[in-house]
Design a protein around this motif. Structure first.
Motif, PDB file in Angstrom:
ATOM      1  N   LEU A   4      14.564 -14.531   0.219  1.00  0.00           N
ATOM      2  CA  LEU A   4      14.747 -13.329  -0.593  1.00  0.00           C
ATOM      3  C   LEU A   4      16.165 -12.842  -0.399  1.00  0.00           C
ATOM      4  O   LEU A   4      16.604 -12.587   0.727  1.00  0.00           O
ATOM      5  N   ILE A   5      16.917 -12.718  -1.507  1.00  0.00           N
ATOM      6  CA  ILE A   5      18.276 -12.178  -1.471  1.00  0.00           C
ATOM      7  C   ILE A   5      18.239 -10.754  -2.000  1.00  0.00           C
ATOM      8  O   ILE A   5      17.817 -10.516  -3.140  1.00  0.00           O
ATOM      9  N   ALA A   6      18.670  -9.808  -1.179  1.00  0.00           N
ATOM     10  CA  ALA A   6      18.759  -8.407  -1.597  1.00  0.00           C
ATOM     11  C   ALA A   6      20.240  -8.045  -1.688  1.00  0.00           C
ATOM     12  O   ALA A   6      20.900  -7.830  -0.669  1.00  0.00           O
ATOM     13  N   ASP A   7      20.764  -8.014  -2.920  1.00  0.00           N
ATOM     14  CA  ASP A   7      22.189  -7.767  -3.124  1.00  0.00           C
ATOM     15  C   ASP A   7      22.387  -7.271  -4.546  1.00  0.00           C
ATOM     16  O   ASP A   7      21.751  -7.771  -5.491  1.00  0.00           O
ATOM     17  N   ASP A   8      23.266  -6.281  -4.717  1.00  0.00           N
ATOM     18  CA  ASP A   8      23.492  -5.714  -6.049  1.00  0.00           C
ATOM     19  C   ASP A   8      24.675  -6.355  -6.773  1.00  0.00           C
ATOM     20  O   ASP A   8      25.111  -5.838  -7.813  1.00  0.00           O
ATOM     21  N   LEU A  12      27.392 -12.900  -7.250  1.00  0.00           N
ATOM     22  CA  LEU A  12      27.122 -13.530  -5.968  1.00  0.00           C
ATOM     23  C   LEU A  12      25.698 -14.080  -5.929  1.00  0.00           C
ATOM     24  O   LEU A  12      25.463 -15.202  -5.471  1.00  0.00           O
ATOM     25  N   VAL A  13      24.756 -13.283  -6.417  1.00  0.00           N
ATOM     26  CA  VAL A  13      23.364 -13.725  -6.416  1.00  0.00           C
ATOM     27  C   VAL A  13      23.199 -14.984  -7.262  1.00  0.00           C
ATOM     28  O   VAL A  13      22.514 -15.934  -6.865  1.00  0.00           O
ATOM     29  N   ARG A  14      23.872 -14.997  -8.412  1.00  0.00           N
ATOM     30  CA  ARG A  14      23.787 -16.173  -9.291  1.00  0.00           C
ATOM     31  C   ARG A  14      24.340 -17.419  -8.587  1.00  0.00           C
ATOM     32  O   ARG A  14      23.737 -18.498  -8.630  1.00  0.00           O
ATOM     33  N   ALA A  15      25.471 -17.252  -7.926  1.00  0.00           N
ATOM     34  CA  ALA A  15      26.079 -18.385  -7.219  1.00  0.00           C
ATOM     35  C   ALA A  15      25.199 -18.861  -6.071  1.00  0.00           C
ATOM     36  O   ALA A  15      25.032 -20.072  -5.856  1.00  0.00           O
ATOM     37  N   LEU A  16      24.614 -17.910  -5.339  1.00  0.00           N
ATOM     38  CA  LEU A  16      23.751 -18.287  -4.232  1.00  0.00           C
ATOM     39  C   LEU A  16      22.475 -18.967  -4.716  1.00  0.00           C
ATOM     40  O   LEU A  16      21.979 -19.907  -4.082  1.00  0.00           O
ATOM     41  N   ARG A  17      21.952 -18.497  -5.824  1.00  0.00           N
ATOM     42  CA  ARG A  17      20.757 -19.139  -6.401  1.00  0.00           C
ATOM     43  C   ARG A  17      21.020 -20.623  -6.640  1.00  0.00           C
ATOM     44  O   ARG A  17      20.216 -21.487  -6.265  1.00  0.00           O
ATOM     45  N   ILE A  18      22.154 -20.919  -7.279  1.00  0.00           N
ATOM     46  CA  ILE A  18      22.492 -22.297  -7.616  1.00  0.00           C
ATOM     47  C   ILE A  18      22.693 -23.135  -6.358  1.00  0.00           C
ATOM     48  O   ILE A  18      22.142 -24.229  -6.212  1.00  0.00           O
ATOM     49  N   THR A  19      23.473 -22.584  -5.422  1.00  0.00           N
ATOM     50  CA  THR A  19      23.795 -23.333  -4.204  1.00  0.00           C
ATOM     51  C   THR A  19      22.569 -23.552  -3.334  1.00  0.00           C
ATOM     52  O   THR A  19      22.314 -24.665  -2.856  1.00  0.00           O
ATOM     53  N   LEU A  20      21.797 -22.506  -3.116  1.00  0.00           N
ATOM     54  CA  LEU A  20      20.635 -22.627  -2.234  1.00  0.00           C
ATOM     55  C   LEU A  20      19.552 -23.503  -2.858  1.00  0.00           C
ATOM     56  O   LEU A  20      18.884 -24.277  -2.155  1.00  0.00           O
ATOM     57  N   ALA A  21      19.383 -23.395  -4.180  1.00  0.00           N
ATOM     58  CA  ALA A  21      18.406 -24.252  -4.851  1.00  0.00           C
ATOM     59  C   ALA A  21      18.793 -25.720  -4.700  1.00  0.00           C
ATOM     60  O   ALA A  21      17.931 -26.597  -4.532  1.00  0.00           O
ATOM     61  N   VAL A  27      14.500 -19.445  -4.221  1.00  0.00           N
ATOM     62  CA  VAL A  27      15.194 -18.161  -4.127  1.00  0.00           C
ATOM     63  C   VAL A  27      14.552 -17.109  -5.026  1.00  0.00           C
ATOM     64  O   VAL A  27      14.276 -17.366  -6.203  1.00  0.00           O
ATOM     65  N   VAL A  28      14.305 -15.923  -4.469  1.00  0.00           N
ATOM     66  CA  VAL A  28      13.937 -14.739  -5.241  1.00  0.00           C
ATOM     67  C   VAL A  28      14.966 -13.670  -4.906  1.00  0.00           C
ATOM     68  O   VAL A  28      15.532 -13.669  -3.809  1.00  0.00           O
ATOM     69  N   ALA A  29      15.230 -12.760  -5.845  1.00  0.00           N
ATOM     70  CA  ALA A  29      16.316 -11.796  -5.634  1.00  0.00           C
ATOM     71  C   ALA A  29      15.922 -10.402  -6.081  1.00  0.00           C
ATOM     72  O   ALA A  29      15.136 -10.220  -7.024  1.00  0.00           O
ATOM     73  N   ALA A  30      16.481  -9.425  -5.402  1.00  0.00           N
ATOM     74  CA  ALA A  30      16.268  -8.017  -5.731  1.00  0.00           C
ATOM     75  C   ALA A  30      17.625  -7.320  -5.798  1.00  0.00           C
ATOM     76  O   ALA A  30      18.480  -7.552  -4.942  1.00  0.00           O
ATOM     77  N   PRO A  31      17.845  -6.446  -6.798  1.00  0.00           N
ATOM     78  CA  PRO A  31      19.152  -5.817  -6.980  1.00  0.00           C
ATOM     79  C   PRO A  31      19.358  -4.536  -6.176  1.00  0.00           C
ATOM     80  O   PRO A  31      20.448  -3.973  -6.195  1.00  0.00           O
ATOM     81  N   ASP A  32      18.320  -4.046  -5.513  1.00  0.00           N
ATOM     82  CA  ASP A  32      18.474  -2.820  -4.726  1.00  0.00           C
ATOM     83  C   ASP A  32      17.465  -2.817  -3.592  1.00  0.00           C
ATOM     84  O   ASP A  32      16.575  -3.673  -3.508  1.00  0.00           O
ATOM     85  N   GLY A  33      17.601  -1.833  -2.720  1.00  0.00           N
ATOM     86  CA  GLY A  33      16.780  -1.806  -1.522  1.00  0.00           C
ATOM     87  C   GLY A  33      15.302  -1.620  -1.767  1.00  0.00           C
ATOM     88  O   GLY A  33      14.467  -2.297  -1.164  1.00  0.00           O
ATOM     89  N   ALA A  34      14.954  -0.687  -2.659  1.00  0.00           N
ATOM     90  CA  ALA A  34      13.546  -0.444  -2.941  1.00  0.00           C
ATOM     91  C   ALA A  34      12.881  -1.671  -3.539  1.00  0.00           C
ATOM     92  O   ALA A  34      11.763  -2.049  -3.179  1.00  0.00           O
ATOM     93  N   ALA A  35      13.587  -2.326  -4.469  1.00  0.00           N
ATOM     94  CA  ALA A  35      13.048  -3.538  -5.085  1.00  0.00           C
ATOM     95  C   ALA A  35      12.896  -4.651  -4.059  1.00  0.00           C
ATOM     96  O   ALA A  35      11.959  -5.457  -4.133  1.00  0.00           O
ATOM     97  N   ALA A  36      13.802  -4.707  -3.088  1.00  0.00           N
ATOM     98  CA  ALA A  36      13.734  -5.740  -2.054  1.00  0.00           C
ATOM     99  C   ALA A  36      12.468  -5.606  -1.220  1.00  0.00           C
ATOM    100  O   ALA A  36      11.799  -6.601  -0.915  1.00  0.00           O
ATOM    101  N   ILE A  37      12.118  -4.378  -0.849  1.00  0.00           N
ATOM    102  CA  ILE A  37      10.915  -4.158  -0.046  1.00  0.00           C
ATOM    103  C   ILE A  37       9.671  -4.540  -0.843  1.00  0.00           C
ATOM    104  O   ILE A  37       8.762  -5.216  -0.338  1.00  0.00           O
ATOM    105  N   MET A  54      23.734  -1.181  -0.690  1.00  0.00           N
ATOM    106  CA  MET A  54      22.925  -1.290  -1.908  1.00  0.00           C
ATOM    107  C   MET A  54      22.417   0.077  -2.337  1.00  0.00           C
ATOM    108  O   MET A  54      22.248   0.974  -1.510  1.00  0.00           O
ATOM    109  N   PRO A  55      22.149   0.250  -3.630  1.00  0.00           N
ATOM    110  CA  PRO A  55      21.519   1.493  -4.094  1.00  0.00           C
ATOM    111  C   PRO A  55      20.038   1.513  -3.753  1.00  0.00           C
ATOM    112  O   PRO A  55      19.448   0.475  -3.444  1.00  0.00           O
ATOM    113  N   HIS A  56      19.439   2.707  -3.816  1.00  0.00           N
ATOM    114  CA  HIS A  56      17.996   2.863  -3.596  1.00  0.00           C
ATOM    115  C   HIS A  56      17.566   2.268  -2.261  1.00  0.00           C
ATOM    116  O   HIS A  56      16.789   1.327  -2.210  1.00  0.00           O
ATOM    117  N   LEU A  57      18.053   2.803  -1.192  1.00  0.00           N
ATOM    118  CA  LEU A  57      17.884   2.359   0.191  1.00  0.00           C
ATOM    119  C   LEU A  57      18.974   1.358   0.535  1.00  0.00           C
ATOM    120  O   LEU A  57      19.123   0.333  -0.135  1.00  0.00           O
TER     121      LEU A  57
END
Length: 227
Positions: A4-8, A12-21, A27-37, A54-57
């Protein structure tokens, strides 16, 4: 292995998705803290990668909330390079810290090291207490062999507690997981749902021994209340 990548930062998230895959990670991703939890509770990742800003926590709040119920390794990937930020994140429960910008080879090496410490994802999906049996895989609850009907929200609360038995889960962690935002305040929802769960699952709902309230803090599921 699921990360799980929590980053707004969407780039960066797009690049990490490609590389880690490309290296075999899911890979699953959340754009803010609340969504990450909320996503962590839904997806049960093997490793969590958290940005501090990050916003929202913020990242530290996310780590604290996750550590209320999960044991998966947490790695902070952040542009905050100060020692105070690192100490705060590690004290909150992070397992490692990588400073942005980073070399992908270094990040992959850190992830490999963490993956060796990650708990097995095939934990026993059955949690039992008293005469209650909770099947986390089948999302079913039985009591003395009979199926117990739970509402979707009652199930979410019970599942959240059952995945980390014996550990104090804060009210904020439950509220954020179930209603998806740190803006939600406890207006009696949790007390109401815990009361309903006790009526369905405790031998004496007025004197619970498994679904416990920690005054001013949160809730705890006790599997074996001996002595």
């Amino acid at each position: 292995m699921k990360i799980l990548i929590a980053d707004d930062d969407p780039q960066l998230v797009r690049a990490l998705r490609i590389t880690l895959a490309a290296h075999g990670y899911d890979v699953v991703a959340a754009p803010d803290g609340a969504a990450a939890i909320a996503l962590a509770a839904k997806e049960h990742p093997d490793i969590v990668m958290v940005d501090l800003g990050m916003p929202h926590l913020d990242g530290v709040q996310v780590i604290e909330a996750l550590r209320g119920w999960m044991t998966a390794p947490i790695i902070v990937v952040s542009g905050r390079a100060g020692s105070a930020d690192k100490v705060e994140a590690l004290d909150a429960g992070a397992d490692d810290f990588v400073t942005k910008p980073f070399q992908i080879d270094e990040l992959l090496a850190r992830l490999r090291a963490l993956s060796r410490r990650a708990p097995a994802s095939a934990d026993d999906p059955i949690v039992s207490f008293g005469d209650v049996r909770v099947d986390l895989a089948a999302k079913a609850v039985t009591r003395r062999g009979a199926l117990v009907h739970l509402t979707p929200t009652e199930w979410q609360i019970l599942e959240f507690l059952a995945r980390k038995p014996g550990v104090l889960v804060t009210r904020q962690a439950l509220l954020t997981d179930i209603w998806g935002t740190e803006q939600v305040t406890d207006t009696g929802y949790l007390r109401l749902y815990l009361s309903q769960l006790r009526k369905k699952l405790e031998a004496d709902p007025s004197r619970p021994v498994h679904l416990l309230t920690e005054s001013g803090m949160g809730y705890r599921l006790v599997l074996d209340n001996v002595g």
